[in-house]
Design a protein around this motif. Structure first.
Motif, mmCIF file in Angstrom:
data_model
loop_
_atom_site.group_PDB
_atom_site.id
_atom_site.type_symbol
_atom_site.label_atom_id
_atom_site.label_comp_id
_atom_site.label_asym_id
_atom_site.label_seq_id
_atom_site.Cartn_x
_atom_site.Cartn_y
_atom_site.Cartn_z
ATOM 1 N N ARG A 130 28.344 27.424 39.123
ATOM 2 C CA ARG A 130 28.277 28.883 39.124
ATOM 3 C C ARG A 130 29.624 29.467 38.724
ATOM 4 N NH1 ARG A 130 29.355 32.926 42.841
ATOM 5 N NH2 ARG A 130 27.992 34.750 42.762
ATOM 6 N N LEU A 131 29.589 30.508 37.875
ATOM 7 C CA LEU A 131 30.807 31.204 37.488
ATOM 8 C C LEU A 131 31.408 31.925 38.685
ATOM 9 C CD1 LEU A 131 29.811 32.952 34.131
ATOM 10 C CD2 LEU A 131 31.386 31.043 34.391
ATOM 11 N N HIS A 132 32.738 31.927 38.763
ATOM 12 C CA HIS A 132 33.430 32.801 39.698
ATOM 13 C C HIS A 132 33.655 34.124 38.980
ATOM 14 C CE1 HIS A 132 36.277 33.939 42.907
ATOM 15 N NE2 HIS A 132 36.858 34.595 41.933
ATOM 16 N N GLN A 133 33.211 35.220 39.574
ATOM 17 C CA GLN A 133 33.312 36.502 38.901
ATOM 18 C C GLN A 133 33.900 37.566 39.820
ATOM 19 O OE1 GLN A 133 30.427 37.438 35.661
ATOM 20 N NE2 GLN A 133 28.993 36.370 36.997
ATOM 21 N N SER A 134 34.765 38.401 39.231
ATOM 22 C CA SER A 134 35.318 39.559 39.927
ATOM 23 C C SER A 134 34.957 40.799 39.122
ATOM 24 C CB SER A 134 36.847 39.457 40.035
ATOM 25 O OG SER A 134 37.227 38.278 40.713
ATOM 26 N N THR A 135 34.605 41.860 39.809
ATOM 27 C CA THR A 135 34.294 43.111 39.134
ATOM 28 C C THR A 135 35.087 44.237 39.793
ATOM 29 O OG1 THR A 135 32.397 43.555 40.562
ATOM 30 C CG2 THR A 135 31.966 42.387 38.507
ATOM 31 N N ILE A 174 38.739 58.840 24.133
ATOM 32 C CA ILE A 174 38.833 57.424 23.780
ATOM 33 C C ILE A 174 37.802 56.631 24.569
ATOM 34 C CG2 ILE A 174 40.262 55.353 24.069
ATOM 35 C CD1 ILE A 174 42.660 56.991 23.202
ATOM 36 N N LEU A 175 37.050 55.817 23.864
ATOM 37 C CA LEU A 175 36.135 54.859 24.478
ATOM 38 C C LEU A 175 36.436 53.507 23.850
ATOM 39 C CD1 LEU A 175 33.652 54.105 26.210
ATOM 40 C CD2 LEU A 175 32.230 54.701 24.223
ATOM 41 N N ARG A 176 36.817 52.536 24.692
ATOM 42 C CA ARG A 176 37.249 51.235 24.186
ATOM 43 C C ARG A 176 36.508 50.116 24.913
ATOM 44 N NH1 ARG A 176 41.871 51.719 25.713
ATOM 45 N NH2 ARG A 176 42.851 52.557 23.834
ATOM 46 N N ASP A 177 35.969 49.182 24.155
ATOM 47 C CA ASP A 177 35.357 47.976 24.721
ATOM 48 C C ASP A 177 36.202 46.773 24.320
ATOM 49 O OD1 ASP A 177 32.728 48.739 26.011
ATOM 50 O OD2 ASP A 177 32.522 49.705 24.052
ATOM 51 N N VAL A 178 36.535 45.941 25.311
ATOM 52 C CA VAL A 178 37.413 44.796 25.085
ATOM 53 C C VAL A 178 36.798 43.543 25.694
ATOM 54 C CG1 VAL A 178 39.647 43.746 25.668
ATOM 55 C CG2 VAL A 178 39.538 46.155 25.006
ATOM 56 N N VAL A 179 36.845 42.449 24.948
ATOM 57 C CA VAL A 179 36.557 41.116 25.479
ATOM 58 C C VAL A 179 37.766 40.247 25.143
ATOM 59 C CG1 VAL A 179 35.035 39.108 25.457
ATOM 60 C CG2 VAL A 179 34.085 41.394 25.107
ATOM 61 N N LEU A 180 38.334 39.587 26.135
ATOM 62 C CA LEU A 180 39.537 38.769 25.937
ATOM 63 C C LEU A 180 39.370 37.460 26.692
ATOM 64 C CD1 LEU A 180 42.509 38.352 25.038
ATOM 65 C CD2 LEU A 180 43.197 39.572 27.123
ATOM 66 N N SER A 181 39.650 36.338 26.021
ATOM 67 C CA SER A 181 39.518 35.014 26.639
ATOM 68 C C SER A 181 40.836 34.257 26.582
ATOM 69 C CB SER A 181 38.430 34.191 25.943
ATOM 70 O OG SER A 181 37.155 34.764 26.144
ATOM 71 N N VAL A 182 41.139 33.568 27.685
ATOM 72 C CA VAL A 182 42.314 32.695 27.775
ATOM 73 C C VAL A 182 41.870 31.351 28.342
ATOM 74 C CG1 VAL A 182 43.917 34.611 28.098
ATOM 75 C CG2 VAL A 182 42.912 33.504 30.104
ATOM 76 N N ASP A 183 42.682 30.305 28.114
ATOM 77 C CA ASP A 183 42.332 29.002 28.675
ATOM 78 C C ASP A 183 42.891 28.871 30.088
ATOM 79 O OD1 ASP A 183 45.029 28.313 28.497
ATOM 80 O OD2 ASP A 183 44.747 26.829 26.902
ATOM 81 N N ALA A 184 42.822 27.677 30.654
ATOM 82 C CA ALA A 184 43.237 27.475 32.042
ATOM 83 C C ALA A 184 44.721 27.735 32.259
ATOM 84 C CB ALA A 184 42.889 26.055 32.479
ATOM 85 N N ASP A 185 45.515 27.645 31.174
ATOM 86 C CA ASP A 185 46.962 27.882 31.258
ATOM 87 C C ASP A 185 47.345 29.270 30.772
ATOM 88 O OD1 ASP A 185 47.527 25.240 32.224
ATOM 89 O OD2 ASP A 185 47.229 24.496 30.182
ATOM 90 N N ASN A 235 35.592 30.143 34.510
ATOM 91 C CA ASN A 235 34.691 29.024 34.266
ATOM 92 C C ASN A 235 35.115 27.775 35.031
ATOM 93 O OD1 ASN A 235 33.088 30.445 32.176
ATOM 94 N ND2 ASN A 235 35.040 30.425 31.080
ATOM 95 N N ALA A 236 34.272 26.753 34.973
ATOM 96 C CA ALA A 236 34.550 25.506 35.692
ATOM 97 C C ALA A 236 35.846 24.850 35.215
ATOM 98 C CB ALA A 236 33.380 24.541 35.527
ATOM 99 N N ASP A 237 36.194 25.036 33.937
ATOM 100 C CA ASP A 237 37.443 24.464 33.414
ATOM 101 C C ASP A 237 38.634 25.390 33.637
ATOM 102 O OD1 ASP A 237 36.980 26.488 31.621
ATOM 103 O OD2 ASP A 237 36.977 25.214 29.830
ATOM 104 N N ARG A 238 38.416 26.486 34.377
ATOM 105 C CA ARG A 238 39.421 27.469 34.754
ATOM 106 C C ARG A 238 39.865 28.349 33.580
ATOM 107 N NH1 ARG A 238 40.097 26.859 39.804
ATOM 108 N NH2 ARG A 238 41.718 28.446 39.965
ATOM 109 N N SER A 239 39.149 28.285 32.483
ATOM 110 C CA SER A 239 39.351 29.302 31.455
ATOM 111 C C SER A 239 38.743 30.606 31.962
ATOM 112 C CB SER A 239 38.703 28.878 30.137
ATOM 113 O OG SER A 239 37.295 28.768 30.289
#
Length: 227
Positions: free
Chosen positions: A3-8, A49-60, A31-35
């Motif tokens: 299961r994903l860990h999620q914060s809102t 202004i209306l802005r939608d953002v998706v940003l991904s980082v790895d475990a580090d 995610n399980a790999d901590r990304s």
């Protein structure tokens, strides 16, 4: 499948009189790999202004990719995708004033942060700080999607440097509750801009409070749920 860990959460943008002038809803998935992936929608009332953002980082906390879609002054400004590696940044953009653009920038190293102009992303700048390094001010390479303080242009690829200073732990209370936070001051490369102060908490560097005098606003976490 784990299961994903999620914060809102919800961030309130407030002017010097304490009135709300904008807001931002965000969700952080670990995610399980901590990304991690952050999804945020920001509204700024006066600037429309209306802005939608998706940003991904790895475990580090290394940048992977990001998508930014922007309406400014109530009109479509652009939609852009950014991809980061150790030696280049690529951007595919559709901009209202320039049409379709493809940009590649060769760089000496992967940027430590990406200023996508969602406030929740500012908390993620803490992931670039090396707590094992005794240096008070750590200089980092930063990519961004707009040079404007409110992020109201582009979104288009840019790059600069900044310094991060760690100022220790603080217990602070905001509308969402009381949190044990870590404070960082971000020093821009522009001498006419004051530092930006961020208080964040937890493994996901959730932004609890942010102060920056350039826009005359302050920002506080008004709702938060972790599960």
């Amino acid at each position: 499948m784990p299961r994903l860990h999620q914060s809102t959460g919800l961030i309130s943008y407030r002017n010097s009189d304490g009135f709300e002038v904008g807001r931002e809803w965000f969700r952080i998935s670990r995610n399980a790999d901590r990304s991690r992936t952050l999804r945020a929608t920001s509204e700024m009332d006066e600037e429309q202004i209306l802005r939608d953002v998706v940003l991904s980082v790895d475990a580090d906390w290394k940048l992977q990719d990001s998508h930014v879609r922007l309406f400014a002054d109530g009109k479509f400004s652009g939609s852009s995708w950014f991809y980061f590696t150790d030696d280049k940044i690529e951007c595919e953009a559709i901009l209202a004033d320039k049409g379709r653009l493809r940009t590649r920038m060769d760089i000496p190293k992967r940027p430590a942060v990406f200023a996508a102009h969602a406030l929740a992303c500012d908390g993620w700048q803490a992931g670039a700080y090396d707590h094992d390094d005794p240096t008070a001010y750590q200089t980092i390479l930063s990519a961004h999607c707009s040079p404007r303080p409110d992020g109201g242009s582009g979104p288009e690829l840019g790059i600069n440097s900044k310094k991060i200073e760690y100022l220790g732990e603080e217990m602070i209370t905001v509308p969402a509750g009381t949190f044990k936070t870590r404070r960082y001051d971000i020093h821009p490369d522009r001498t006419d801009w004051p530092p930006l102060s961020i208080w964040c908490c937890g493994e996901d560097n959730v932004m609890v409070k942010l102060e920056w005098d350039v826009l005359g606003f302050h920002y506080v976490l008004s709702e938060f749920e972790e599960g």
